[in-house]
Design an enzyme around this catalytic site. Sequence first.
Site, PDB file in Angstrom:
ATOM      1  N   ASP A 171       1.011  -1.166  -0.010  1.00 46.32           N
ATOM      2  CA  ASP A 171       0.012   0.082   0.071  1.00 46.32           C
ATOM      3  C   ASP A 171       0.889   1.427  -0.044  1.00 46.32           C
ATOM      4  N   LYS A 172       0.608   2.255  -0.973  1.00 42.04           N
ATOM      5  CA  LYS A 172       1.162   3.552  -1.016  1.00 42.04           C
ATOM      6  C   LYS A 172       1.020   4.362   0.297  1.00 42.04           C
TER       7      LYS A 172
ATOM      8  N   THR B 298      -1.360   6.528   0.484  1.00 42.85           N
ATOM      9  CA  THR B 298      -1.835   7.907  -0.008  1.00 42.85           C
ATOM     10  C   THR B 298      -2.785   8.426   1.252  1.00 42.85           C
TER      11      THR B 298
ATOM     12  N   ALA C  22      -5.902  -1.913  -4.428  1.00 42.66           N
ATOM     13  CA  ALA C  22      -5.428  -0.654  -4.361  1.00 42.66           C
ATOM     14  C   ALA C  22      -6.079   0.208  -5.709  1.00 42.66           C
TER      15      ALA C  22
ATOM     16  N   THR D 181     -15.707  -2.568  -9.500  1.00 45.69           N
ATOM     17  CA  THR D 181     -17.053  -1.835  -9.065  1.00 45.69           C
ATOM     18  C   THR D 181     -18.272  -1.977  -9.963  1.00 45.69           C
ATOM     19  N   ASP D 182     -19.351  -1.874  -9.465  1.00 45.73           N
ATOM     20  CA  ASP D 182     -20.600  -1.841 -10.428  1.00 45.73           C
ATOM     21  C   ASP D 182     -20.666  -0.656 -11.185  1.00 45.73           C
ATOM     22  N   GLU D 183     -19.901   0.327 -10.793  1.00 47.80           N
ATOM     23  CA  GLU D 183     -19.941   1.639 -11.775  1.00 47.80           C
ATOM     24  C   GLU D 183     -19.565   1.403 -12.996  1.00 47.80           C
TER      25      GLU D 183
ATOM     26  N   TYR E 144     -13.246   8.261 -12.518  1.00 48.47           N
ATOM     27  CA  TYR E 144     -13.248   7.080 -11.634  1.00 48.47           C
ATOM     28  C   TYR E 144     -13.434   5.808 -12.289  1.00 48.47           C
ATOM     29  N   SER E 145     -14.827   5.799 -12.465  1.00 44.86           N
ATOM     30  CA  SER E 145     -15.427   4.813 -13.236  1.00 44.86           C
ATOM     31  C   SER E 145     -14.830   4.168 -14.705  1.00 44.86           C
TER      32      SER E 145
ATOM     33  N   LYS F 243     -11.571   2.250 -13.836  1.00 44.13           N
ATOM     34  CA  LYS F 243     -11.882   1.015 -13.087  1.00 44.13           C
ATOM     35  C   LYS F 243     -12.171   0.008 -14.477  1.00 44.13           C
TER      36      LYS F 243
ATOM     37  N   GLN G 243     -21.503  11.974   6.741  1.00 47.84           N
ATOM     38  CA  GLN G 243     -22.707  12.459   7.266  1.00 47.84           C
ATOM     39  C   GLN G 243     -22.430  12.137   8.900  1.00 47.84           C
TER      40      GLN G 243
ATOM     41  N   ASN H  68     -30.407   8.273  -1.293  1.00 47.97           N
ATOM     42  CA  ASN H  68     -29.451   8.936  -0.444  1.00 47.97           C
ATOM     43  C   ASN H  68     -30.152   9.709   0.637  1.00 47.97           C
TER      44      ASN H  68
ATOM     45  N   GLY I  35     -22.337  14.851 -13.533  1.00 48.46           N
ATOM     46  CA  GLY I  35     -22.495  13.354 -14.311  1.00 48.46           C
ATOM     47  C   GLY I  35     -23.052  12.549 -13.281  1.00 48.46           C
TER      48      GLY I  35
HETATM   49  P1  NAD Z   1      -9.935   3.526  -0.236  1.00 51.81           P
HETATM   50  O1  NAD Z   1      -9.644   4.741  -1.100  1.00 51.81           O
HETATM   51  O2  NAD Z   1     -10.431   3.360   0.901  1.00 51.81           O
HETATM   52  O3  NAD Z   1      -8.470   2.621  -0.188  1.00 51.81           O
HETATM   53  C1  NAD Z   1      -7.639   2.467  -1.383  1.00 51.81           C
HETATM   54  C2  NAD Z   1      -6.214   2.024  -0.921  1.00 51.81           C
HETATM   55  O4  NAD Z   1      -5.289   2.039  -1.964  1.00 51.81           O
HETATM   56  C3  NAD Z   1      -5.678   2.960   0.143  1.00 51.81           C
HETATM   57  O5  NAD Z   1      -5.038   2.222   1.144  1.00 51.81           O
HETATM   58  C4  NAD Z   1      -4.422   3.749  -0.715  1.00 51.81           C
HETATM   59  O6  NAD Z   1      -3.361   4.085   0.025  1.00 51.81           O
HETATM   60  C5  NAD Z   1      -3.997   2.553  -1.671  1.00 51.81           C
HETATM   61  N1  NAD Z   1      -3.341   3.087  -2.769  1.00 51.81           N
HETATM   62  C6  NAD Z   1      -3.894   4.047  -3.594  1.00 51.81           C
HETATM   63  N2  NAD Z   1      -3.051   4.131  -4.777  1.00 51.81           N
HETATM   64  C7  NAD Z   1      -1.939   3.394  -4.588  1.00 51.81           C
HETATM   65  C8  NAD Z   1      -1.076   2.997  -5.297  1.00 51.81           C
HETATM   66  N3  NAD Z   1      -0.781   3.848  -6.572  1.00 51.81           N
HETATM   67  N4  NAD Z   1       0.068   1.881  -4.830  1.00 51.81           N
HETATM   68  C9  NAD Z   1      -0.506   1.102  -3.575  1.00 51.81           C
HETATM   69  N5  NAD Z   1      -1.383   1.467  -3.022  1.00 51.81           N
HETATM   70  C10 NAD Z   1      -2.343   2.385  -3.140  1.00 51.81           C
HETATM   71  O7  NAD Z   1     -10.769   2.569  -1.393  1.00 51.81           O
HETATM   72  P2  NAD Z   1     -11.850   1.395  -1.191  1.00 51.81           P
HETATM   73  O8  NAD Z   1     -13.192   2.123  -1.023  1.00 51.81           O
HETATM   74  O9  NAD Z   1     -11.362   0.456  -0.064  1.00 51.81           O
HETATM   75  O10 NAD Z   1     -11.638   0.805  -2.640  1.00 51.81           O
HETATM   76  C11 NAD Z   1     -11.014  -0.199  -2.781  1.00 51.81           C
HETATM   77  C12 NAD Z   1     -11.204  -1.155  -3.911  1.00 51.81           C
HETATM   78  O11 NAD Z   1     -12.407  -1.580  -3.965  1.00 51.81           O
HETATM   79  C13 NAD Z   1     -10.953  -0.097  -5.207  1.00 51.81           C
HETATM   80  O12 NAD Z   1     -10.241  -1.026  -6.121  1.00 51.81           O
HETATM   81  C14 NAD Z   1     -12.505   0.238  -5.627  1.00 51.81           C
HETATM   82  O13 NAD Z   1     -12.440   0.649  -6.829  1.00 51.81           O
HETATM   83  C15 NAD Z   1     -13.243  -1.048  -5.248  1.00 51.81           C
HETATM   84  N6  NAD Z   1     -14.599  -0.740  -4.956  1.00 51.81           N
HETATM   85  C16 NAD Z   1     -14.837   0.159  -3.937  1.00 51.81           C
HETATM   86  C17 NAD Z   1     -16.356   0.270  -3.414  1.00 51.81           C
HETATM   87  C18 NAD Z   1     -16.821   1.070  -2.272  1.00 51.81           C
HETATM   88  O14 NAD Z   1     -17.866   1.086  -2.195  1.00 51.81           O
HETATM   89  N7  NAD Z   1     -15.804   1.565  -1.628  1.00 51.81           N
HETATM   90  C19 NAD Z   1     -17.395  -0.513  -4.165  1.00 51.81           C
HETATM   91  C20 NAD Z   1     -16.849  -1.630  -5.069  1.00 51.81           C
HETATM   92  C21 NAD Z   1     -15.725  -1.858  -5.502  1.00 51.81           C
HETATM   93  O1  TDX Z   2     -21.362  14.339   0.891  1.00 56.07           O
HETATM   94  C1  TDX Z   2     -22.005  13.595  -0.043  1.00 56.07           C
HETATM   95  N1  TDX Z   2     -23.477  13.691  -0.367  1.00 56.07           N
HETATM   96  C2  TDX Z   2     -24.049  12.771  -1.171  1.00 56.07           C
HETATM   97  O2  TDX Z   2     -25.131  13.081  -1.373  1.00 56.07           O
HETATM   98  C3  TDX Z   2     -21.277  12.666  -0.659  1.00 56.07           C
HETATM   99  C4  TDX Z   2     -19.802  12.168  -0.265  1.00 56.07           C
HETATM  100  C5  TDX Z   2     -21.808  11.747  -1.483  1.00 56.07           C
HETATM  101  N2  TDX Z   2     -23.448  12.019  -1.712  1.00 56.07           N
HETATM  102  C6  TDX Z   2     -24.084  11.140  -2.528  1.00 56.07           C
HETATM  103  C7  TDX Z   2     -23.244  10.804  -3.992  1.00 56.07           C
HETATM  104  C8  TDX Z   2     -23.669   9.294  -4.246  1.00 56.07           C
HETATM  105  O3  TDX Z   2     -24.967   9.253  -4.729  1.00 56.07           O
HETATM  106  O4  TDX Z   2     -24.078   9.845  -1.894  1.00 56.07           O
HETATM  107  C9  TDX Z   2     -23.680   8.686  -2.749  1.00 56.07           C
HETATM  108  C10 TDX Z   2     -22.551   7.723  -2.311  1.00 56.07           C
HETATM  109  O5  TDX Z   2     -21.432   8.643  -2.681  1.00 56.07           O
HETATM  110  P1  TDX Z   2     -20.040   8.153  -2.404  1.00 56.07           P
HETATM  111  O6  TDX Z   2     -19.864   7.736  -1.024  1.00 56.07           O
HETATM  112  O7  TDX Z   2     -19.156   9.146  -3.110  1.00 56.07           O
HETATM  113  O8  TDX Z   2     -20.003   6.893  -3.487  1.00 56.07           O
HETATM  114  P2  TDX Z   2     -20.246   6.501  -5.029  1.00 56.07           P
HETATM  115  O9  TDX Z   2     -20.006   7.797  -5.697  1.00 56.07           O
HETATM  116  O10 TDX Z   2     -21.377   5.881  -5.024  1.00 56.07           O
HETATM  117  O11 TDX Z   2     -19.052   5.363  -5.222  1.00 56.07           O
HETATM  118  C11 TDX Z   2     -18.818   4.415  -4.285  1.00 56.07           C
HETATM  119  O12 TDX Z   2     -19.347   3.068  -4.572  1.00 56.07           O
HETATM  120  C12 TDX Z   2     -18.602   2.589  -5.731  1.00 56.07           C
HETATM  121  C13 TDX Z   2     -17.307   4.368  -3.914  1.00 56.07           C
HETATM  122  O13 TDX Z   2     -16.789   5.667  -3.608  1.00 56.07           O
HETATM  123  C14 TDX Z   2     -16.464   3.626  -5.020  1.00 56.07           C
HETATM  124  O14 TDX Z   2     -15.462   3.424  -5.040  1.00 56.07           O
HETATM  125  C15 TDX Z   2     -17.224   2.414  -5.563  1.00 56.07           C
HETATM  126  O15 TDX Z   2     -16.690   2.137  -6.676  1.00 56.07           O
END
Ligand code: NAD
Ligand code: TDX
Length: 332
Positions: free
Chosen positions: A33-34, A36, A79, A121-123, A148-149, A152, A192, A247, A273
Site C-alpha cells: 500500500d502506498k 496515500t 489498490a 465496481t458496479d460503476e 474514476y469509473s 476502473k 454524514q 441517499n 454527471g
Molecule cells: P480506499 O480509497 O479506501 O483505499 C484505497 C487504498 O489503496 C488506500 O489504502 C491507498 O493508500 C491505496 N493506494 C492508492 N493508490 C495506490 C498505489 N498507487 N499503490 C499502492 N497503494 C495505493 O478505497 P476502497 O473504498 O477501500 O476501495 C478499494 C477497492 O474496491 C477499489 O479498487 C475500488 O474501486 C473497489 N470498490 C470500492 C467500492 C466502495 O464502495 N468503496 C465498491 C466496489 C468496489
Molecule cells: O456528501 C455527500 N453527499 C451525497 O449526497 C457525498 C460524499 C456523497 N453523496 C452522494 C453521492 C452518491 O450518490 O451519496 C452517494 C454515495 O457517494 P460516495 O460515497 O461518494 O460513493 P459513490 O460515488 O456511489 O461510489 C462508491 O461506490 C462505488 C465508492 O466511492 C466507489 O469507490 C465504488 O466503486
Amino acid sequence: MSNLLVTGGAGFIGSNFVHYVIRETDLNVTVLDKLTYAGNRATLSSLPEERLSFVQGDIADATLVDRLVENTDVVVHYAAESHNDNSLHDPRPFVDTNILGTYTLLEAARRHDVRFHHISTDEVYGDLELDDPERFTESTPYNPSSPYSSTKAGSDLLVRAWVRSFGLRATISNCSNNYGPYQHVEKFIPRQITNVIDGVRPRLYGEGLNVRDWIHANDHSSAVLTILERGDVGETYLIGADGEQNNKAVIESILEIMGETTGAYDHVIDRSGHDLRYAIDSTKLRTALGWTPQYSDFRAGLEATVKWYRENEAWWRPQKAATEAKYQTTGQ
Ligand code: NAD
Ligand code: TDX
C-alpha cells in the site's frame, strides 16, 4: 494458496478483507500500500505480525511489484484511487494507479504465473433508471460515467485481455457500494455520521433521489474469499446484497439513529454527471459458488457503523478537517 499479496490493504475495503482473512483462515498476508491520503497503517496495527507483513510502496513500481509477486501465491488487487468526486477535480492519479498500476501488477503476475483477483465496481456499467426492472448482471455492457469509473472499467478490460491473450489465471469481481468500519470520511455515510458528531448538518447532493445498492464490507470480503476458493478462472462475478436505498433515506436514517430530527440536513450542489441508480443481480455468485450475504439488515448495519464512528474518533479525526476543506472549495 497460503500467501496472499493484498494491494490497497490499508484502505477501507482492503483492510476489512485483511482483518477477515486473518480472522477466518490460516493464510498469511502481505499488504502493498502506498499510504496515500486514503491509506492508514493504524487500521492494521492490531493484527498479528507473524501473519501479516506490510510494505509501503506503489503498485506502479515495477521492480518492487515484481519482487513481491514472485513470492506470493495469489494477488488480490484492491489498490485504487476510489473517490468519484476527487476524479472530477484531478483525474491524473486515477489513470496512474487504476490503469498503469493494474498493468504493472498484471505483467508481474503473468511473468510469475500467479493467480490474480481483481477488485472492481458496479460503476463500470453506468447507471439505471429508477424504475428499470433490470439490474446489472455480468453481461451488462460497460458504460462508465466518471473518470474514476472509466479507469476502473479500463482496468477490468486489461485483466480480461491478460486472461485471453496470455492465459493469466485471473478472476474479476464488481461490487456495489460498501459501508462499515474504516471507511474514509470523504465517502457519503462516514461523512454524514462524522458531520452529525461535529454538530454540522449532513450534505445531500441535489434532490438525493440517487439510489445506491449497499453491502456491508464483511460481506464483500466473504464473497472475495469464496471466489478465491471456488471461482472459475476467467470469470467475472457481481457482488451485491439487495441493499437499494436512495441517499435521502440514508441521511434520514443516520439522523434518526443519532437522535436528530430527520429533516436536519442541507441540499448542496449536485455531483457533475451523477449516476442515478446502481443495482446488482448477484445470482451467479449465489448459485454457482453458493455465497450468501450475512448482513441483510441495512438499518442494523448502519446502527453498528454509527456506533463504530462514535467509538473510534481517534481513527477518523485526523482526516476530517482537510476533507471538509476540500469539499468547501466546490460548495459541497
Ligand atoms: P480506499 O480509497 O479506501 O483505499 C484505497 C487504498 O489503496 C488506500 O489504502 C491507498 O493508500 C491505496 N493506494 C492508492 N493508490 C495506490 C498505489 N498507487 N499503490 C499502492 N497503494 C495505493 O478505497 P476502497 O473504498 O477501500 O476501495 C478499494 C477497492 O474496491 C477499489 O479498487 C475500488 O474501486 C473497489 N470498490 C470500492 C467500492 C466502495 O464502495 N468503496 C465498491 C466496489 C468496489
Ligand atoms: O456528501 C455527500 N453527499 C451525497 O449526497 C457525498 C460524499 C456523497 N453523496 C452522494 C453521492 C452518491 O450518490 O451519496 C452517494 C454515495 O457517494 P460516495 O460515497 O461518494 O460513493 P459513490 O460515488 O456511489 O461510489 C462508491 O461506490 C462505488 C465508492 O466511492 C466507489 O469507490 C465504488 O466503486
